[in-house]
Design an enzyme around this catalytic site. Structure first.
Site, short mmCIF file in Angstrom:
data_model
loop_
_atom_site.label_atom_id
_atom_site.label_comp_id
_atom_site.label_asym_id
_atom_site.label_seq_id
_atom_site.Cartn_x
_atom_site.Cartn_y
_atom_site.Cartn_z
N ASP A 232 25.82 28.12 -9.67
CA ASP A 232 25.12 30.51 -9.83
C ASP A 232 26.11 30.57 -10.07
OD1 ASP A 232 23.57 31.86 -10.87
OD2 ASP A 232 22.51 31.52 -9.55
C1 BGC Z 1 21.37 33.80 -10.92
C2 BGC Z 1 21.42 33.19 -11.53
C3 BGC Z 1 21.87 33.09 -13.46
C4 BGC Z 1 22.75 34.11 -12.94
C5 BGC Z 1 23.23 35.05 -14.45
C6 BGC Z 1 22.61 34.52 -10.66
O1 BGC Z 1 23.19 35.96 -10.12
O2 BGC Z 1 21.31 33.78 -9.52
O3 BGC Z 1 19.37 32.59 -11.85
O4 BGC Z 1 21.63 32.35 -14.43
O5 BGC Z 1 23.46 34.78 -12.12
O6 BGC Z 1 23.31 36.08 -14.90
#
Ligand code: BGC
Length: 707
Positions: A232
């Site tokens: 993530d």
């Molecule tokens: C979120 C993800 C997301 C990523 C990109 C993260 O903070 O947890 O779900 O895909 O940001 O935007």
């Protein structure tokens, strides 16, 4: 480019051509503010970079030049209990992604809702592993049918947002295998996504993006996953541990600091983008975040085998080739927006849940006078998360405008800011419709599920003034309803998307018969939940880091949501699976046969009312000495008076328990209760069936795991 070769072969052939620097570059996902990220700069092979975008309620891309559809919140899809709706949603999202030149969708997200106060409850697919797993799988199939990579996330436990980078979730293996892991297993087995995204929180003492048990033992060895795992956004914590645990890509690196942009620093020096910090813990005292720029150093020092980097590269390329995105690259162009807007409306109609409807107060009838109260009736909840979107207006009318267009003379409207006028309007109408909203969002949990005091007071006073009060909720989470006994009807519409106003009007007027069911339990109070407070409540937030670790024993184990209520004998406000219709359904003639551990359940479903409608027939199984689990479901459309034989197969894994000592699934001998009906509580039919002598089984455990 020989598409006759298997993805693995193509990956191998390409990997052989790559320089070491290109290999390391492949493991670095850039943060790319306008969309979300960017992967793979292999332009010299003719492969353009792959853009990644989130798709919470539509494809998020600030730079888009074509209109994009705002679909209703994901939880709406789970509430439809219709896998085919998830599949078509995936197709529509992928079409919109392709039209914007995006090849990777960071979707679907199917973390189990372990706490209904979680900020991302509406982004997820409910509290049940079978439902969330099926919905993720269907969405992946839809996305990848259009040659866009689907990313199943956040693997595996991410039940809420508070201290999301510094919460250590403690759960035993069996409970994990029977809850979140089961959902992801179904998604990966039945959806075959090319990508998986790890999760922020820690699990049993290790960050999930550096957790070998999750990323290698379970995902690859047991489930045979053959795509790639990305972290993530800034969940990455340690180069050596992550690489050796099975992480293939670090996401969200500032573009200016990647190897691709700074090749001169490549020769083993290592660097970081200094943007975020790691928490203290097994990886040292905390400090600036390291990343895969340090991989070469780790390889030189013998801390990460070169073979592991080669495996990472093969995983990434295999996932990319398998999706078809190389052979059918996304081409910017127009999207069939009208079809997508209609689909958005349909999704709201399929997922809204009629929670209560006393005396048949709904649907509204000709000639009634209606007082519409509450500002949200004339608006929507926020459009696709605003920082990423230029558009703020929804397509289609608001619910107020849609109702006005359909019942022109009979409507009065009060935005609700002046309580006395709202009460006066309610008094002089035959029906009062109060619209109330409660939002939540990534990075922020809720401490309570109460509407704001203002909304609660408004509903109470309107209900006191008009006995036919109906509440329409635009809700991202379950809601407490202290006024429930005072109102006649409640429609939970989640977060409607484009043309959601028409959808609401259609349901209130009876042109569409509600058919959604709750994918999450509605509790009466926080005291009913496994923990009355979310640990570390709202520390850390969206981008921030709260450095002190909090350890969270997940004492409910696999008993998430309705299973917790069942295990503790508590009565919820509304149970999982609940949802009414303007018609009624009868269940009869239930029968169950067991074959190799799977249970085939058959019964007759009849529409006993006077309108066409759709019912989500649900089958729950209670193994001896355990709590009830959803075993299968089917959404059936029936004309008034119509009936149909329904057959639902409960797979044997839904009967099983994971035996950690023996590393196998086991189905206990004994009498299993099968509950059939339109909700998880008060089943229409209950039968018993003996299940005897089912062999234990485990995974093939191919020795293909990365070194
Ligand atoms: C979120 C993800 C997301 C990523 C990109 C993260 O903070 O947890 O779900 O895909 O940001 O935007």
């Amino acid at each position: 480019m020989n598409s006759a070769l298997r993805p693995e072969q193509r990956a191998e052939l390409l990997a052989q051509q790559l320089t070491q620097e290109e290999k390391i570059t492949l493991t670095q996902g850039e943060d790319f503010g306008a969309t979300a990220g960017k992967l793979m700069d292999l332009v010299r092979f003719g492969f353009p970079p792959l853009l990644e975008a989130d798709a919470v309620r539509g494809v998020m891309n600030m730079e888009r030049t074509v209109p994009a559809t705002e679909f209703p919140a994901n939880i709406t899809i789970a509430a439809s209990f219709d896998d085919s709706l998830a599949e078509t949603r995936g197709q529509f999202l992928a079409e919109e992604a392709r039209a914007q030149g995006i090849g990777i969708l960071l979707n679907p997200a199917g973390n189990l809702v372990r706490d209904p106060r979680g900020g991302r409850t509406s982004e997820y697919l409910g509290e049940d592993p079978l439902l969330a797993g099926n919905m993720m799988a269907a969405c992946v199939r839809g996305i990848q049918s259009k040659h866009v990579i689907a990313t199943v996330k956040h693997f595996a436990v991410n039940g809420w947002e508070s201290q999301r980078k510094t919460s250590d979730m403690l759960i035993d293996e069996a409970a994990a295998r029977e809850s979140e892991l089961l959902a992801f297993e179904i998604a990966i087995r039945d959806g075959k996504p090319s990508a998986v995204m790890g999760a922020y929180p820690w699990l049993n003492g290790l960050p999930q993006c550096a957790n070998k048990f999750l990323l290698t033992d379970v995902l690859r060895r047991d489930w045979g996953f053959r795509g790639f795992v990305m972290s993530d956004w800034d969940a990455f914590q340690d180069t050596i541990t992550s690489a050796n645990a099975g992480l293939d890509i670090q996401s969200g690196i500032l573009p200016s600091t990647t190897v691709a942009k700074k090749p001169d620093t490549f020769a083993g020096g290592g660097f970081n983008d200094g943007r975020t910090e790691t928490p203290p813990g097994p990886f040292g005292p905390g400090g600036a975040r390291p990343y895969y720029g340090e991989l070469q150093k780790a390889i030189d020092a013998g801390d990460v085998p070169q073979a592991r980097l080669d495996t990472m590269v093969r995983n990434i390329l295999t996932g990319i080739f398998a999706s078809g995105v190389v052979d059918n690259p996304p081409v910017p162009g127009p999207i069939p927006i009208d079809a997508h807007l209609a689909a958005s409306q349909r999704q709201t109609e399929d997922g809204a849940v009629l929670l209560k409807n006393e005396d048949g107060v709904l649907p509204l009838r000709e000639g009634q006078t209606v007082a519409i109260i509450g500002r949200v009736a004339d608006g929507f909840m926020a459009k696709v998360p605003s920082p990423f979107s230029k558009e703020t207006k929804h397509a289609g009318p608001t619910a107020l405008a849609a109702l006005r267009a359909r019942m022109p003379a009979n409507i009065t409207y009060q935005d609700g800011t002046d309580g006395a006028s709202a009460v006066a309007a309610a008094k002089s109408a035959s029906v009062a419709l109060v619209f109330a909203a409660m939002v939540s969002t990534e990075g922020l949990d809720r401490s309570t599920l109460s509407l704001s005091p203002r909304y609660n007071e408004l509903i109470q006073s309107v209900a006191a003034a008009n006995p036919n009060t109906v509440v329409v909720l635009y809700n991202a989470n379950p809601i407490f309803m202290p006024w429930l006994s005072k109102v006649k009807a409640v429609l939970a519409a989640w977060q409607p998307g484009d043309f959601g106003g028409d959808a609401i009007a259609n349901m209130l007027l009876g042109d569409v018969n509600p058919s959604g069911k709750l994918p999450v339990t509605f509790p009466t109070s926080v005291e009913q939940l496994p923990r009355s407070e979310i640990p570390g409540y709202n520390r850390g937030g969206l981008g921030g880091l709260y450095k002190e670790m909090v350890t969270v024993p997940l004492k409910e184990g696999a008993a998430v949501g309705y299973k917790w209520f069942n295990a503790t004998g508590q009565a919820p406000l509304f149970p999982f699976g609940h949802g009414l219709s303007y018609t009624s359904f009868d269940y009869s003639r239930a029968h169950a046969t067991v074959s190799d551990g799977s249970i085939k359940v058959t019964f007759v479903l009849e529409n006993a009312g006077e309108r066409a409608g759709r019912e989500v027939a649900q089958v729950y199984v209670t193994p001896p000495g355990e709590v009830k689990r959803l075993g299968g479901y089917r959404k059936v459309a029936l004309e008034a008076g119509g009936s149909v034989d329904v057959s639902i197969e409960v797979p044997k894994q839904m009967l099983a328990r994971w035996d950690t000592g023996g590393q196998r699934w086991q189905v206990r001998n004994g009498t299993y209760t099968i509950s059939i009906g339109g909700s998880s509580l008060s089943p229409a039919l209950e039968i018993r069936v003996d299940v005897i002598g089912v062999d234990d089984w485990t995974y093939a455990r191919a020795p293909s795991a990365p070194p």
